[in-house]
Scaffold this motif. Structure first.
Motif, PDB file in Angstrom:
ATOM      1  N   ASP A  72      -9.208  37.755 -18.190  1.00 22.08           N
ATOM      2  CA  ASP A  72     -10.753  38.296 -17.744  1.00 22.08           C
ATOM      3  C   ASP A  72     -10.943  37.552 -16.455  1.00 22.08           C
ATOM      4  N   PRO A  73     -11.493  38.305 -15.246  1.00 22.91           N
ATOM      5  CA  PRO A  73     -11.667  37.890 -13.923  1.00 22.91           C
ATOM      6  C   PRO A  73     -12.784  36.830 -13.937  1.00 22.91           C
ATOM      7  N   SER A  74     -13.673  37.043 -15.124  1.00 24.56           N
ATOM      8  CA  SER A  74     -14.727  36.012 -15.068  1.00 24.56           C
ATOM      9  C   SER A  74     -14.111  34.600 -15.195  1.00 24.56           C
ATOM     10  N   PHE A  75     -13.058  34.487 -16.117  1.00 21.05           N
ATOM     11  CA  PHE A  75     -12.507  33.301 -16.258  1.00 21.05           C
ATOM     12  C   PHE A  75     -11.762  32.652 -15.144  1.00 21.05           C
ATOM     13  N   ILE A  76     -11.053  33.692 -14.366  1.00 23.80           N
ATOM     14  CA  ILE A  76     -10.624  33.171 -13.304  1.00 23.80           C
ATOM     15  C   ILE A  76     -11.486  32.288 -12.173  1.00 23.80           C
ATOM     16  N   GLU A  77     -12.757  33.133 -11.862  1.00 23.44           N
ATOM     17  CA  GLU A  77     -13.831  32.827 -11.099  1.00 23.44           C
ATOM     18  C   GLU A  77     -14.332  31.404 -11.564  1.00 23.44           C
ATOM     19  N   MET A  78     -14.593  31.271 -13.154  1.00 16.03           N
ATOM     20  CA  MET A  78     -14.970  29.933 -13.322  1.00 16.03           C
ATOM     21  C   MET A  78     -14.105  28.913 -13.361  1.00 16.03           C
ATOM     22  N   LEU A  79     -12.777  29.363 -13.478  1.00 13.42           N
ATOM     23  CA  LEU A  79     -11.695  28.149 -13.360  1.00 13.42           C
ATOM     24  C   LEU A  79     -11.548  27.929 -12.000  1.00 13.42           C
ATOM     25  N   VAL A  80     -11.666  28.581 -11.018  1.00 16.16           N
ATOM     26  CA  VAL A  80     -11.493  28.162  -9.460  1.00 16.16           C
ATOM     27  C   VAL A  80     -12.896  27.471  -8.891  1.00 16.16           C
ATOM     28  N   ALA A  81     -13.971  27.850  -9.428  1.00 17.05           N
ATOM     29  CA  ALA A  81     -15.246  27.292  -9.286  1.00 17.05           C
ATOM     30  C   ALA A  81     -15.237  25.899  -9.627  1.00 17.05           C
ATOM     31  N   TYR A  82     -14.730  25.680 -10.875  1.00 17.94           N
ATOM     32  CA  TYR A  82     -14.639  24.342 -11.534  1.00 17.94           C
ATOM     33  C   TYR A  82     -13.679  23.410 -10.870  1.00 17.94           C
ATOM     34  N   GLU A  83     -12.459  24.150 -10.865  1.00 17.78           N
ATOM     35  CA  GLU A  83     -11.312  22.872 -10.606  1.00 17.78           C
ATOM     36  C   GLU A  83     -10.914  22.812  -9.248  1.00 17.78           C
ATOM     37  N   ASP A  84     -11.036  24.000  -8.532  1.00 17.92           N
ATOM     38  CA  ASP A  84     -10.459  23.878  -7.183  1.00 17.92           C
ATOM     39  C   ASP A  84     -11.222  25.113  -6.240  1.00 17.92           C
ATOM     40  N   ARG A  85     -12.547  25.005  -5.693  1.00 18.16           N
ATOM     41  CA  ARG A  85     -13.279  25.922  -5.050  1.00 18.16           C
ATOM     42  C   ARG A  85     -12.554  26.613  -3.848  1.00 18.16           C
ATOM     43  N   ARG A  86     -11.759  25.680  -3.204  1.00 20.04           N
ATOM     44  CA  ARG A  86     -11.057  26.286  -2.111  1.00 20.04           C
ATOM     45  C   ARG A  86      -9.612  26.685  -2.285  1.00 20.04           C
ATOM     46  N   PHE A  87      -9.216  27.009  -3.594  1.00 17.59           N
ATOM     47  CA  PHE A  87      -7.944  27.447  -4.010  1.00 17.59           C
ATOM     48  C   PHE A  87      -7.339  28.483  -3.187  1.00 17.59           C
ATOM     49  N   TRP A  88      -8.272  29.552  -3.060  1.00 17.17           N
ATOM     50  CA  TRP A  88      -7.817  30.803  -2.102  1.00 17.17           C
ATOM     51  C   TRP A  88      -7.608  30.754  -0.594  1.00 17.17           C
ATOM     52  N   SER A  89      -7.963  29.374  -0.013  1.00 17.17           N
ATOM     53  CA  SER A  89      -7.757  29.334   1.292  1.00 17.17           C
ATOM     54  C   SER A  89      -6.865  27.868   1.635  1.00 17.17           C
ATOM     55  N   HIS A  90      -6.677  26.865   0.642  1.00 18.71           N
ATOM     56  CA  HIS A  90      -5.733  25.486   0.818  1.00 18.71           C
ATOM     57  C   HIS A  90      -4.273  25.968   1.069  1.00 18.71           C
ATOM     58  N   PRO A  91      -3.512  25.074   1.524  1.00 18.30           N
ATOM     59  CA  PRO A  91      -2.031  25.332   1.399  1.00 18.30           C
ATOM     60  C   PRO A  91      -1.287  24.782   0.226  1.00 18.30           C
ATOM     61  N   GLY A  92      -2.229  24.402  -0.759  1.00 14.21           N
ATOM     62  CA  GLY A  92      -1.579  23.608  -1.991  1.00 14.21           C
ATOM     63  C   GLY A  92      -2.264  22.212  -2.150  1.00 14.21           C
ATOM     64  N   ILE A  93      -2.750  21.731  -1.044  1.00 14.83           N
ATOM     65  CA  ILE A  93      -3.733  20.375  -1.311  1.00 14.83           C
ATOM     66  C   ILE A  93      -4.751  20.685  -0.756  1.00 14.83           C
ATOM     67  N   ASP A  94      -6.094  20.059  -0.959  1.00 17.41           N
ATOM     68  CA  ASP A  94      -7.206  20.077  -0.397  1.00 17.41           C
ATOM     69  C   ASP A  94      -7.581  18.779   0.013  1.00 17.41           C
ATOM     70  N   LEU A  95      -7.514  18.642   1.383  1.00 18.36           N
ATOM     71  CA  LEU A  95      -7.496  17.245   1.949  1.00 18.36           C
ATOM     72  C   LEU A  95      -9.017  16.751   1.758  1.00 18.36           C
ATOM     73  N   ARG A  96     -10.198  17.687   1.778  1.00 25.96           N
ATOM     74  CA  ARG A  96     -11.578  17.334   1.671  1.00 25.96           C
ATOM     75  C   ARG A  96     -11.554  16.641   0.328  1.00 25.96           C
ATOM     76  N   ALA A  97     -11.257  17.408  -0.727  1.00 26.57           N
ATOM     77  CA  ALA A  97     -11.214  16.754  -2.062  1.00 26.57           C
ATOM     78  C   ALA A  97     -10.739  15.655  -2.412  1.00 26.57           C
ATOM     79  N   PHE A  98      -9.398  15.569  -1.951  1.00 27.16           N
ATOM     80  CA  PHE A  98      -8.336  14.375  -1.759  1.00 27.16           C
ATOM     81  C   PHE A  98      -9.144  13.264  -1.351  1.00 27.16           C
TER      82      PHE A  98
END
Length: 681
Positions: A72-98
């Motif tokens: 379900d696309p809504s699950f994917i959207e919710m997963l990314v929003a909660y776990e990794d909001r910059r998932f679609w743009s970072h190279p594997g690590i999120d320096l800001r979050a880290f």
């Protein structure tokens, strides 16, 4: 001087950065990546792709295959929003979050938020590494960067969909959605999506069946963030918060369990098996089998099969009421067990007798005590009815007429027809087939009998029975002529249904094996064949069990559960004689089972010879000759009269058309001779 020093330092810094970048690039490229092809459980799917049964992977873990598009696309959207909001743009690590996670850890002395991206979580799950040690974290960073270079974001998420832990032996979103909600992950509610996002963060302490309160708190936390970062509204979230948490694990689908085992045993390396089974109809038949055996004792079992006789597809196959029921020996597939067929073979005997020109449905046959070479069969009720029509004898399932007909035909003729139907037959070792096979004195399987009754329903041609989707074995062979098959179907269509059963145009036959070990019922309409078996899997006797009383009512119930079912069977084919006994040719008015034993010799067709191929020439008639026998003679082609009362031993058959056929001659005493020939263009 200062400018020169500054320039030198800048050059050194640039060189250092370039060196670090080159080293980092090589470091990432040299990363050892674990296997990305994951082991998933074998799945068995129905004709439309619905899950029938799934199997676990190593160590009993449930991990089922799932594609990115099947979530379900809504699950994917919710997963990314909660776990990794910059998932679609970072190279594997999120320096800001880290950086934020490190700063919060240093200032508060505890973990406030995580810095792991979804890609890093996939890296950790691939290697089954820990989350806290710095060495493990660096390894996850390195592997995450390497994964991003080799895979798309969708492929990385698909790995997560397979590996995310959901408590106990549940891995991956598909296994989780089936376990906790009983649905595929293709369409999920907001509450379901939020719970499936929350559980993997602490799978053992958020298991809904053990820690429902913790699971609910975590789910609602996900919903609260979803209001800010997804399209969910406050009203949507309020509705989701009120949805109850599932507190019990659901069983994985296990429909058509026996047939699924056969599919897996047949092709053990195949990951997905598509069957011709209809998941809705299969569930109905399994429920019917369980209900039918309730109250009959702990060891009574049942089996049900449904086939589309036009295509040969098995639509439902129930090997037992409950695969896991040990007292009933539920693991034994009774559709494959070799059992005595009882009287269920009698329609074949009558059909062969029709084709041989021995009888017509209105021919009078004797139901009197007999003894043939020491074999003296009795009727089931030990009552003899004198003279009855062949139709009445078959409808009442009388034993004496069936044995007399088989005696005239010969057992090998019956076995040959069963072979053409692709039926497997088990005979007593080192024994020649005798007349007892007319009453079930051999072994065969339920699916073999389905082929036979499918042939009766299809105008005499055995159906190409199969259960793998898209893999029909080809056209079936002819068992009976269209006329003989129609005679049998018409007779069985007039059998009185069980009490309270509807008259739905069903042609059916029951059977009970010796010692009441097997109670059978087979029936067909214009599209479907249904088979029923009841008894004990261990072969023990079931006193008082009759096919007519035990299995026939279940047969009609099974037909009532088949949706969109045509009830009408085909009308009479060309050549069928719908006559009363008085209007039949003299040789067909009465069947004399003793004819030819001590009387005149049996007629023999001397031309054309058996298996002859005759050229079709419109200007030249086909001639047949008969030796022996008592005139006048009646000649039949595929059961239809073409010359009646002819006293000559040579007859012109006329234009009988092209193709294979059976030529029969019947003399004045009722004895017959046959030849199988072909008229070729």
């Amino acid at each position: 001087m200062i400018r020169r020093i500054a320039a030198t330092l800048s050059a050194l810094a640039l060189t250092l950065c370039l060196g670090v970048a080159l080293w980092l690039n090589d470091w990432i490229d040299e990363t050892e990546i674990p296997p990305l092809v994951l082991e998933t459980g074998v799945e068995v799917l129905d004709r439309d792709g619905a899950l029938l049964r799934a199997y676990t992977v190593e160590n009993g873990r449930w991990r089922l295959p799932v594609s990115y598009d099947a979530v379900d696309p809504s699950f994917i959207e919710m997963l990314v929003a909660y776990e990794d909001r910059r998932f679609w743009s970072h190279p594997g690590i999120d320096l800001r979050a880290f950086a934020r996670a490190v700063w919060q850890r240093l200032t508060s002395g505890r973990i406030v938020s995580g810095g792991s991206t979804l890609t890093m979580q996939v890296a950790r799950l691939l290697e089954d590494s820990g989350t806290g040690a710095w060495g493990g974290k660096i390894r996850q960073i390195r592997l995450a960067l390497a994964l991003e270079r080799q895979m798309t974001k969708e492929e990385i998420l698909t790995l997560y969909f397979h590996l995310a832990p959901y408590g106990g032996n549940i891995e991956g979103i598909r296994a989780a959605s089936l376990t906790w909600f009983g649905v595929e992950p293709r369409r999920l509610t907001a509450a379901q999506s939020a719970l499936l996002v929350a559980i993997p963060q602490a799978p053992n302490s958020r298991r809904p069946d053990r820690f429902a309160e913790a699971a609910e708190i975590a789910r609602n936390r996900v919903l609260s963030r979803a209001v800010t970062f997804t399209d969910l509204t406050e009203q949507d979230v309020d509705w989701a918060r009120n949805e109850p948490i599932p507190t019990e694990r659901r069983d994985f689908p296990a429909l058509a369990a026996h047939l699924s085992d056969r599919a897996l045993a047949d092709r053990p390396t195949q990951a997905t098996h598509f069957l011709t089974i209809d998941v809705v109809l299969q569930a109905r038949m399994e429920h019917l089998a369980r209900r039918a055996t309730t109250g009959l004792g702990p060891q009574i079992s049942a089996a049900i099969m449904v086939m589309d006789h036009q295509t040969g597809e098995i639509l439902a196959s129930v090997g037992s009421p409950d695969y896991t029921d040990h007292p009933r020996t539920g693991f034994v597939d009774m559709t494959q067990a070799v059992r005595s067929p009882g009287s269920t073979l009698k329609p074949l005997i009558y059909g062969l007798a029709f084709d041989a020109g021995l009888i017509h449905p209105q021919t009078l046959v004797a139901d009197r005590p007999i003894s043939i070479a020491g074999y003296a069969p009795q009727n089931f009720d030990e009552v003899f009815r004198g003279e009855v029509t062949a139709a009445e004898a078959l409808q009442a399932s009388l034993n004496i007429p069936a044995v007399n007909l088989l005696s005239a035909l010969g057992p090998h003729r019956m076995l040959s027809a069963m072979g053409r139907a692709d039926m497997e037959v088990s005979l007593p070792m080192d024994e020649a087939p005798g007349l007892a096979i007319a009453l079930g004195g051999l072994g065969t399987r339920m699916d073999d009998l389905m082929r036979l009754y499918g042939g009766l329903a299809r105008g005499g041609i055995a159906p190409p029975m199969h259960w793998r989707a898209g893999e029909a074995p080809g056209d079936g062979q002819r068992i009976l002529s269209p006329v003989a098959a129609w005679y049998v179907a018409d007779i069985l269509g007039d059998v009185t249904p069980p009490p309270n059963a509807p008259r739905i145009g069903l042609a059916f036959k029951t059977g009970t094996s010796y010692g009441h070990r097997d109670a059978w019922a087979f029936g067909f309409d214009g599209r479907h064949v249904v088979g029923i078996w009841m008894g004990r899997a261990d072969g023990a006797s079931v006193p008082g069990a009759f096919g007519a009383d035990l299995s026939a009512p279940l047969l009609f119930e099974a037909f009532s559960r088949i949706g969109d079912r045509p009830t009408l069977r085909p009308g009479p084919p060309p050549g069928a004689l719908t006559l009363l006994n008085a209007d039949l040719p003299d040789p067909l008015r009465r069947f004399d089972p003793q004819g030819g034993s001590n009387g005149p010799p049996q007629p023999s067709i001397t031309f054309p010879p058996e298996g002859a191929v005759l050229a079709y020439q419109p200007d030249l008639p086909v001639i047949a000759r008969v030796a022996e026998g008592t005139p006048p003679f009646t000649w039949l082609w595929n059961g239809a009269p073409i010359a009646i009362g002819d006293r000559d031993r040579e007859v012109i058959l006329g234009d009988i058309g092209l193709g294979f056929g059976e030529l029969t001659v019947i003399d004045a005493t009722g004895q017959a001779g046959t030849r199988q020939i072909e008229i070729a263009d």
